[in-house]
Design an enzyme around this catalytic site. Structure first.
Site, mmCIF file in Angstrom:
data_model
loop_
_atom_site.group_PDB
_atom_site.id
_atom_site.type_symbol
_atom_site.label_atom_id
_atom_site.label_comp_id
_atom_site.label_asym_id
_atom_site.label_seq_id
_atom_site.Cartn_x
_atom_site.Cartn_y
_atom_site.Cartn_z
ATOM 1 N N ASP A 27 0.877 -1.159 0.000
ATOM 2 C CA ASP A 27 0.000 0.000 0.000
ATOM 3 C C ASP A 27 0.925 1.222 0.000
ATOM 4 O OD1 ASP A 27 -2.312 1.697 0.570
ATOM 5 O OD2 ASP A 27 -1.436 1.849 2.569
ATOM 6 N N ASP A 29 0.163 5.285 0.555
ATOM 7 C CA ASP A 29 0.048 6.338 1.557
ATOM 8 C C ASP A 29 -0.043 5.707 2.960
ATOM 9 O OD1 ASP A 29 -0.196 9.327 1.496
ATOM 10 O OD2 ASP A 29 -1.851 8.849 2.837
HETATM 11 N N1 PLP Z 1 -7.971 7.913 -2.416
HETATM 12 C C1 PLP Z 1 -7.393 9.129 -2.514
HETATM 13 C C2 PLP Z 1 -8.026 10.184 -3.392
HETATM 14 C C3 PLP Z 1 -6.211 9.402 -1.799
HETATM 15 O O1 PLP Z 1 -5.630 10.615 -1.904
HETATM 16 C C4 PLP Z 1 -5.647 8.373 -0.981
HETATM 17 C C5 PLP Z 1 -4.408 8.617 -0.227
HETATM 18 O O2 PLP Z 1 -3.718 9.601 -0.399
HETATM 19 C C6 PLP Z 1 -6.288 7.122 -0.925
HETATM 20 C C7 PLP Z 1 -7.438 6.937 -1.650
HETATM 21 C C8 PLP Z 1 -5.724 5.972 -0.128
HETATM 22 O O3 PLP Z 1 -4.610 5.467 -0.812
HETATM 23 P P1 PLP Z 1 -3.817 4.147 -0.333
HETATM 24 O O4 PLP Z 1 -4.635 2.952 -0.747
HETATM 25 O O5 PLP Z 1 -2.491 4.241 -1.053
HETATM 26 O O6 PLP Z 1 -3.646 4.276 1.146
HETATM 27 CA CA CA Z 2 -2.787 3.516 3.057
#
Ligand code: PLP
Ligand code: CA
Length: 309
Positions: A27, A29
């Protein structure tokens, strides 16, 4: 059965678990970076994993970037080189789903940003990008007379900063055509956490609005749905027993990993605390048990000692 237990991944166990894996799914973020800042030691840990010959893939629910843009962000933040092929964002996976699900020539009505449109273009899926103009009158009731494209056979909902009542009206009108018009969404994340406890509404809020109007449930492309893992498994030779899913969120990353038979590793650098894990561990409810990761680390930088030879 038996209850799932989550253990800290360290020492000899860390060497053994990492040694047995040939693929890691990350993953993004909350695991590799927060916003634009790489998490300390994360790039070094991934560098070691790449040097040890592991396959590194990236799975993110964020539909506001293309595979290409993720590859560039990884490079910019000092992570080992990643080709776009190793990046599975929900924009790419949604485009892939529609390419397979739509009949030839059929188009998608899109609530989303430029990255979603770019992935659809790359996949060869015709799509409409609704602009704010071209409404046939000032009142919402007039909008029910706006022109509809006969080619539209799907509504796709992703992260859309310019979501509006007018777009919601158009989406509903396409979906009222019946089950021949698919309802597909990138992800259901409720909130996007920002620094200092602040948050903004996530794509899940927009999906709920469309589902409520249409009185139907969307097909979700992103985590925790196994479709995202199936995309990875169909493009690479993946053995679930030799694959580790690394994430910061229990109801998306860890649930998908557990559902797909992967080893799951939680990092505490994102949205989850150990107290939440403990609560699920102690519950007899199967739905809560499926949120318990196999292992946790404070940060993926903690894997560095196990990666030294
Ligand atoms: N959706 C958006 C628009 C985001 O900006 C983020 C994180 O920055 C996420 C979903 C979640 O992303 P991830 O699955 O990488 O944690
Ligand atoms: Ca995440």
């Amino acid at each position: 059965g038996g209850r799932r237990r989550c253990r800290r991944l360290e020492g000899e166990a860390a060497r053994a678990v990492l040694g047995a894996a040939d693929t890691l799914l990350f993953d993004c973020d909350g695991v590799l970076w927060r916003g634009e800042a790489a998490l300390g030691g994360a790039a070094a840990a991934l560098g070691r994993l790449a040097a040890a010959g592991k396959r590194l893939c990236y799975v993110t629910n964020n539909s506001s970037r293309t595979r290409q843009a993720y590859g560039e962000k990884l490079r910019r933040l000092g992570f080992p080189p990643a080709t776009p092929r190793h990046v599975f964002g929900s924009a790419y996976c949604a485009a892939r789903f529609l390419r397979q699900a739509l009949p030839p020539g059929a188009a998608a009505y899109v609530l989303g940003g430029p990255a979603l449109a770019a992935e659809l273009r790359e996949a060869g899926v015709p799509h409409l990008e609704p602009g704010p103009a071209a409404l046939p009158g000032p009142a919402p009731a007039d909008w029910a007379r706006a022109p509809l494209d006969p080619a539209v056979r799907a509504v796709l909902v992703g992260f859309d900063e310019h979501f509006s009542y007018a777009k919601l009206c158009q989406a509903l009108r396409y979906l009222l055509r019946g089950p021949d018009c698919l309802l597909v969404a990138t992800n259901r994340d409720h909130r996007l956490p920002l620094e200092g406890g602040a948050a903004i509404p996530g794509t899940g809020c927009l999906v709920k609005a469309v589902e409520t109007a249409a009185e139907r449930e969307a097909f979700i492309v992103g985590k925790p749905n196994r479709y995202m893992f199936d995309c990875v498994a169909s493009e690479f030779d993946i053995d679930p027993a030799r694959t580790i899913m690394v994430g910061d969120r229990l109801d998306t990353d860890i649930l998908m990993g557990n559902t797909c038979g992967l080893t799951t590793l939680l990092t505490l650098t994102g949205v989850t605390t150990l107290e939440e894990v403990k609560g699920h561990e102690e519950s007899d409810c199967p739905a809560r048990q499926s949120l318990v990761p196999d292992y946790y680390v404070d940060s993926i930088a903690d894997l560095l000692p196990a990666l030294e030879d």
